[in-house]
Design a protein around this motif. Sequence first.
Motif, mmCIF file in Angstrom:
data_model
loop_
_atom_site.group_PDB
_atom_site.id
_atom_site.type_symbol
_atom_site.label_atom_id
_atom_site.label_comp_id
_atom_site.label_asym_id
_atom_site.label_seq_id
_atom_site.Cartn_x
_atom_site.Cartn_y
_atom_site.Cartn_z
ATOM 1 N N GLU A 130 4.270 -11.365 27.261
ATOM 2 C CA GLU A 130 3.729 -10.658 26.101
ATOM 3 C C GLU A 130 3.199 -9.332 26.673
ATOM 4 O O GLU A 130 2.070 -9.242 27.160
ATOM 5 N N TYR B 149 9.918 -8.225 12.797
ATOM 6 C CA TYR B 149 8.549 -7.714 12.709
ATOM 7 C C TYR B 149 7.721 -8.528 11.721
ATOM 8 O O TYR B 149 8.260 -9.182 10.824
ATOM 9 N N ARG C 149 3.948 3.908 13.547
ATOM 10 C CA ARG C 149 3.961 3.324 12.188
ATOM 11 C C ARG C 149 2.553 3.134 11.636
ATOM 12 O O ARG C 149 2.377 2.976 10.432
ATOM 13 N N ASP D 37 -0.219 -2.049 23.391
ATOM 14 C CA ASP D 37 0.691 -3.193 23.231
ATOM 15 C C ASP D 37 -0.123 -4.467 23.355
ATOM 16 O O ASP D 37 -1.238 -4.445 23.826
ATOM 17 N N GLY D 38 0.483 -5.578 22.913
ATOM 18 C CA GLY D 38 -0.139 -6.878 23.157
ATOM 19 C C GLY D 38 -1.060 -7.340 22.042
ATOM 20 O O GLY D 38 -2.275 -7.447 22.221
ATOM 21 N N GLY E 124 5.203 -8.256 16.484
ATOM 22 C CA GLY E 124 6.324 -9.183 16.502
ATOM 23 C C GLY E 124 5.990 -10.494 15.793
ATOM 24 O O GLY E 124 4.851 -10.948 15.826
HETATM 25 C C1 VTB Z 1 5.020 -6.127 19.105
HETATM 26 C C2 VTB Z 1 3.694 -6.762 19.454
HETATM 27 C C3 VTB Z 1 3.640 -7.141 20.928
HETATM 28 O O1 VTB Z 1 5.271 -5.400 21.381
HETATM 29 O O2 VTB Z 1 6.043 -7.087 19.243
HETATM 30 C C4 VTB Z 1 5.299 -4.949 20.038
HETATM 31 O O3 VTB Z 1 3.517 -7.933 18.674
HETATM 32 C C5 VTB Z 1 6.667 -4.317 19.798
HETATM 33 O O4 VTB Z 1 6.493 -3.233 18.963
HETATM 34 O O5 VTB Z 1 2.367 -7.616 21.250
HETATM 35 P P1 VTB Z 1 7.524 -2.003 19.071
HETATM 36 O O6 VTB Z 1 8.880 -2.592 18.902
HETATM 37 O O7 VTB Z 1 7.146 -1.088 17.977
HETATM 38 O O8 VTB Z 1 7.315 -1.388 20.433
HETATM 39 C C6 VTB Z 1 4.052 -5.964 21.812
HETATM 40 O O9 VTB Z 1 3.018 -4.982 21.790
HETATM 41 C C7 VTB Z 1 4.221 -6.456 23.271
HETATM 42 O O10 VTB Z 1 5.266 -7.408 23.310
#
Ligand code: VTB
Length: 326
Positions: free
Chosen positions: A88, A119, A166, A186-187, A210
């Motif tokens: 993650e 998403y 976004r 992220d995360g 995600g």
């Molecule tokens: C999301 C979030 C995750 O990546 O999946 C994100 O839930 C992806 O978003 O925690 P983008 O495609 O806009 O980059 C994470 O931040 C890390 O996996």
Amino acid sequence: MKHTLTQQFYRVTEAAAVAGFKWLGRGDKNHADGAAVAAMRQQLNAMPIDGTIVIGEGEIDDAPMLYIGEKVGQSSGERIDIAVDPIEGTRMTALGQSNALSVMAVAEAGTLLHAPDMYMEKLIVGPAAKGTINLHLSLEENLKLISQALQKSLSDLTVSILDKPRHTPVIAALYKLGVRVFTFPDGDVSASLLTCFPDQPIDVMYGIGGAPEGVISAAAIRALGGDMHARLLTREQVKGTSAEHQQASREEVRRCQAMGLTIGQVLRLDDLAKSDNVLFSATGITDGDLLKGVEASESSITTHSLVIDGQRQTQQWIKTVNRLAL
Ligand code: VTB
Ligand code: MG
Ligand code: MG
């Protein structure tokens, strides 16, 4: 789930975290992910379980995956649903940034949301605001209800949100409302869980991330007594209408239909994780708000994990020192 079994699951995220850590700071998120996926799969397949991966990570960024529907384990034991994210935060791992974790949720068969990797819009609060959230209402209305439940003014409310383009308009609206905003690159699993720890300053996690991360978070939020509402969204709704995103969205719509899911429908905590008999395991890869990362020396590898058991209502903070054969 049998206690002896639940005591083995943290080994799975531990192994994946160590495998991913070997790729720390190498600028190569796919190799990091691939190593963690292989380690996770190997550990799961050695366990006396009849497991199904109900939601996994991979397709959003074409990463290697433990694919949705994959059967794992020795198929002799308990039938269980598994939601995984071997890393993650692949970007954080590749770039040596904080808050990368290996995470997984496990529950009785048929109780975790089976959904495509797409998403998801998420609204999450801790136990003190349970029952107040409603994604049918606007974010502003939700924040007012949450602040009432917490007996705080809006200016004392702290909302965390992924720092993604976004969310730029949402973040601007939050400042205007007067709430405090914590952004993170992220995360969102870690950020989601932080709402449920009283010693942490975050009251609400909102934003689009995600779906696998959403289902894994839901299992932990359920076990910790918090609350969550969510909505599946297509790539087009989140990232715009390029030909590639339209194509991906058509596929998402098709897969949702096949799984009996309606895009945009509000999913409540019960829809995401149906039973209190849930288990969440996370191991830190890099140092973060929730857990310390993997520590490697010449003679040992140390990991820090958190296991949350919904049935037994326990949190175990596990430090494992693996001595290396020299
Ligand atoms: C999301 C979030 C995750 O990546 O999946 C994100 O839930 C992806 O978003 O925690 P983008 O495609 O806009 O980059 C994470 O931040 C890390 O996996
Ligand atoms: Mg991942
Ligand atoms: Mg992820």
